[in-house]
Design a protein around this motif. Structure first.
Motif, mmCIF file in Angstrom:
data_model
loop_
_atom_site.group_PDB
_atom_site.id
_atom_site.type_symbol
_atom_site.label_atom_id
_atom_site.label_comp_id
_atom_site.label_asym_id
_atom_site.label_seq_id
_atom_site.Cartn_x
_atom_site.Cartn_y
_atom_site.Cartn_z
ATOM 1 N N LEU A 65 0.823 -1.215 0.000
ATOM 2 C CA LEU A 65 0.000 0.000 0.000
ATOM 3 C C LEU A 65 0.857 1.266 0.000
ATOM 4 C CD1 LEU A 65 -2.829 -1.130 2.435
ATOM 5 C CD2 LEU A 65 -2.982 -0.878 -0.065
ATOM 6 N N THR A 66 1.985 1.229 0.662
ATOM 7 C CA THR A 66 2.893 2.379 0.661
ATOM 8 C C THR A 66 3.361 2.673 -0.762
ATOM 9 O OG1 THR A 66 3.573 1.915 2.937
ATOM 10 C CG2 THR A 66 5.062 3.281 1.594
ATOM 11 N N ARG A 67 3.767 1.638 -1.488
ATOM 12 C CA ARG A 67 4.171 1.801 -2.899
ATOM 13 C C ARG A 67 3.002 2.275 -3.759
ATOM 14 N NH1 ARG A 67 5.886 -3.299 -2.310
ATOM 15 N NH2 ARG A 67 4.500 -4.044 -3.951
ATOM 16 N N LYS A 68 1.851 1.672 -3.534
ATOM 17 C CA LYS A 68 0.662 2.004 -4.325
ATOM 18 C C LYS A 68 0.338 3.489 -4.221
ATOM 19 C CE LYS A 68 -4.342 1.088 -4.327
ATOM 20 N NZ LYS A 68 -4.515 0.860 -5.759
ATOM 21 N N TRP A 69 0.223 4.001 -2.999
ATOM 22 C CA TRP A 69 -0.211 5.378 -2.830
ATOM 23 C C TRP A 69 0.899 6.392 -3.083
ATOM 24 C CZ3 TRP A 69 -3.196 2.897 1.592
ATOM 25 C CH2 TRP A 69 -4.433 2.452 1.126
ATOM 26 N N ALA A 70 2.142 5.952 -3.180
ATOM 27 C CA ALA A 70 3.211 6.849 -3.635
ATOM 28 C C ALA A 70 3.085 7.072 -5.144
ATOM 29 C CB ALA A 70 4.577 6.264 -3.298
ATOM 30 N N LYS A 71 2.582 6.062 -5.846
ATOM 31 C CA LYS A 71 2.415 6.139 -7.303
ATOM 32 C C LYS A 71 1.065 6.739 -7.682
ATOM 33 C CE LYS A 71 1.631 3.198 -11.289
ATOM 34 N NZ LYS A 71 1.207 1.893 -11.702
ATOM 35 N N GLU A 72 -0.004 6.313 -7.000
ATOM 36 C CA GLU A 72 -1.369 6.708 -7.345
ATOM 37 C C GLU A 72 -1.757 7.924 -6.509
ATOM 38 O OE1 GLU A 72 -3.675 3.141 -6.780
ATOM 39 O OE2 GLU A 72 -2.783 2.181 -8.534
ATOM 40 N N ARG A 73 -1.542 9.097 -7.070
ATOM 41 C CA ARG A 73 -1.736 10.353 -6.333
ATOM 42 C C ARG A 73 -3.178 10.831 -6.415
ATOM 43 N NH1 ARG A 73 3.942 13.405 -7.500
ATOM 44 N NH2 ARG A 73 5.216 11.636 -6.883
ATOM 45 N N ASP A 74 -3.594 11.558 -5.376
ATOM 46 C CA ASP A 74 -4.966 12.080 -5.285
ATOM 47 C C ASP A 74 -6.001 10.964 -5.458
ATOM 48 O OD1 ASP A 74 -4.292 14.716 -4.695
ATOM 49 O OD2 ASP A 74 -3.968 15.175 -6.812
ATOM 50 N N TYR A 75 -5.700 9.818 -4.862
ATOM 51 C CA TYR A 75 -6.517 8.602 -4.932
ATOM 52 C C TYR A 75 -7.864 8.815 -4.253
ATOM 53 C CZ TYR A 75 -7.526 3.688 -3.620
ATOM 54 O OH TYR A 75 -8.089 2.463 -3.422
ATOM 55 N N ARG A 76 -8.942 8.515 -4.994
ATOM 56 C CA ARG A 76 -10.305 8.554 -4.456
ATOM 57 C C ARG A 76 -11.034 7.310 -4.951
ATOM 58 N NH1 ARG A 76 -8.788 13.692 -5.555
ATOM 59 N NH2 ARG A 76 -9.357 15.345 -4.097
ATOM 60 N N LEU A 77 -11.649 6.575 -4.031
ATOM 61 C CA LEU A 77 -12.211 5.247 -4.288
ATOM 62 C C LEU A 77 -13.686 5.185 -3.913
ATOM 63 C CD1 LEU A 77 -11.869 2.010 -4.511
ATOM 64 C CD2 LEU A 77 -11.313 2.154 -2.082
ATOM 65 N N ILE A 78 -14.458 4.471 -4.728
ATOM 66 C CA ILE A 78 -15.833 4.105 -4.378
ATOM 67 C C ILE A 78 -15.961 2.595 -4.531
ATOM 68 C CG2 ILE A 78 -18.284 4.334 -4.911
ATOM 69 C CD1 ILE A 78 -17.707 7.073 -6.123
ATOM 70 N N LYS A 79 -16.481 1.943 -3.491
ATOM 71 C CA LYS A 79 -16.762 0.500 -3.524
ATOM 72 C C LYS A 79 -18.271 0.301 -3.460
ATOM 73 C CE LYS A 79 -12.563 -1.132 -1.182
ATOM 74 N NZ LYS A 79 -12.009 -2.117 -2.102
ATOM 75 N N GLU A 80 -18.730 -0.817 -4.033
ATOM 76 C CA GLU A 80 -20.158 -1.124 -4.016
ATOM 77 C C GLU A 80 -20.334 -2.632 -3.835
ATOM 78 O OE1 GLU A 80 -22.870 1.295 -6.559
ATOM 79 O OE2 GLU A 80 -23.145 -0.627 -7.585
ATOM 80 N N LEU A 81 -21.243 -3.003 -2.956
ATOM 81 C CA LEU A 81 -21.542 -4.421 -2.737
ATOM 82 C C LEU A 81 -22.082 -5.043 -4.013
ATOM 83 C CD1 LEU A 81 -21.923 -6.817 -0.715
ATOM 84 C CD2 LEU A 81 -24.255 -5.945 -0.374
ATOM 85 N N TRP A 82 -21.558 -6.226 -4.348
ATOM 86 C CA TRP A 82 -22.060 -6.980 -5.489
ATOM 87 C C TRP A 82 -22.842 -8.194 -4.999
ATOM 88 C CZ3 TRP A 82 -22.826 -5.791 -10.313
ATOM 89 C CH2 TRP A 82 -23.090 -6.803 -11.238
ATOM 90 N N ALA A 83 -22.262 -8.940 -4.053
ATOM 91 C CA ALA A 83 -22.910 -10.149 -3.525
ATOM 92 C C ALA A 83 -22.281 -10.493 -2.182
ATOM 93 C CB ALA A 83 -22.742 -11.315 -4.497
ATOM 94 N N PHE A 84 -22.982 -11.336 -1.394
ATOM 95 C CA PHE A 84 -22.446 -11.772 -0.108
ATOM 96 C C PHE A 84 -23.058 -13.115 0.256
ATOM 97 C CE2 PHE A 84 -26.388 -9.775 0.886
ATOM 98 C CZ PHE A 84 -26.903 -10.493 1.956
ATOM 99 N N ASP A 85 -22.363 -13.853 1.097
ATOM 100 C CA ASP A 85 -22.862 -15.120 1.616
ATOM 101 C C ASP A 85 -21.999 -15.512 2.807
ATOM 102 O OD1 ASP A 85 -24.411 -17.538 1.684
ATOM 103 O OD2 ASP A 85 -22.707 -18.576 0.765
ATOM 104 N N ASP A 86 -22.623 -15.695 3.945
ATOM 105 C CA ASP A 86 -21.949 -16.156 5.162
ATOM 106 C C ASP A 86 -20.753 -15.270 5.504
ATOM 107 O OD1 ASP A 86 -21.632 -17.857 7.389
ATOM 108 O OD2 ASP A 86 -20.165 -19.065 6.306
ATOM 109 N N ASN A 87 -19.527 -15.721 5.219
ATOM 110 C CA ASN A 87 -18.324 -14.952 5.567
ATOM 111 C C ASN A 87 -17.604 -14.392 4.334
ATOM 112 O OD1 ASN A 87 -17.253 -17.390 4.601
ATOM 113 N ND2 ASN A 87 -15.511 -17.306 6.005
ATOM 114 N N ARG A 88 -18.319 -14.302 3.219
ATOM 115 C CA ARG A 88 -17.710 -13.800 1.984
ATOM 116 C C ARG A 88 -18.500 -12.619 1.433
ATOM 117 N NH1 ARG A 88 -16.033 -19.391 -1.114
ATOM 118 N NH2 ARG A 88 -14.223 -19.806 0.211
ATOM 119 N N ILE A 89 -17.757 -11.684 0.835
ATOM 120 C CA ILE A 89 -18.351 -10.516 0.199
ATOM 121 C C ILE A 89 -17.647 -10.295 -1.138
ATOM 122 C CG2 ILE A 89 -18.661 -8.005 0.331
ATOM 123 C CD1 ILE A 89 -18.814 -8.248 3.367
ATOM 124 N N ALA A 90 -18.430 -9.980 -2.164
ATOM 125 C CA ALA A 90 -17.893 -9.591 -3.469
ATOM 126 C C ALA A 90 -18.252 -8.127 -3.698
ATOM 127 C CB ALA A 90 -18.470 -10.460 -4.579
#
Length: 159
Positions: A65-90
């Protein structure tokens, strides 16, 4: 996976409501761009596949993650639930960033997550594609950090 005494609610088995909450908590953590903070929601021996990298354990996650965010500047993310079951999430996600030359990208991806009984992620498989975009095509404009609750979701943005 190893025995764990830490807990990170919500815990599995997930309902639709708790899966959505878990996804938002993950998004908030990643938008902090704080590798140490983010690593704490994974088991000590968590295993990842992220593009062509295979970090294992919190120390390697922090390095990644340190390498990632040194390269990917002004990073802004949106995640959205696709599916889930018991102890798993997509989830599906998109994030915008620019490189040190000012070239903008929107990265699209899917993740599959598996959690231990204490709510820590033990497996994370991510597939990601980068699309070069013009700065004028950006859609994520909130101040760096947590996405405001009133900001449009991926579905609302047509992404």
């Amino acid at each position: 996976m190893s025995e764990n005494t830490e807990t990170k609610p919500p815990l599995p088995p997930f309902s639709r409501e708790t899966a959505i909450q878990k996804v938002r908590l993950a998004e908030d953590g990643w938008n902090s761009r704080d590798p140490q903070r983010v690593s704490m929601v994974y088991t000590q021996d968590s295993q990842w596949r992220n593009r062509a990298e295979f970090p294992k354990g919190r120390a390697q996650i922090v390095e990644f993650l340190t390498r990632k965010w040194a390269k990917e500047r002004d990073y802004r993310l949106i995640k959205e639930l696709w599916a889930f079951d018991d102890n798993r999430i997509a989830v599906r996600f998109a994030y915008e960033w620019h490189d040190d030359a000012g070239n903008w990208f929107r990265s699209y991806g899917n993740e599959n997550w598996q959690f231990d009984a204490n709510g820590l992620m033990e497996l994370r498989y991510a597939s990601i594609n980068d699309l070069p975009i013009k700065e004028s095509d950006r859609k994520f404009f909130w101040p760096l950090g947590r996405r405001p609750d009133e900001h449009a979701s991926l579905s609302e943005l047509g992404l």
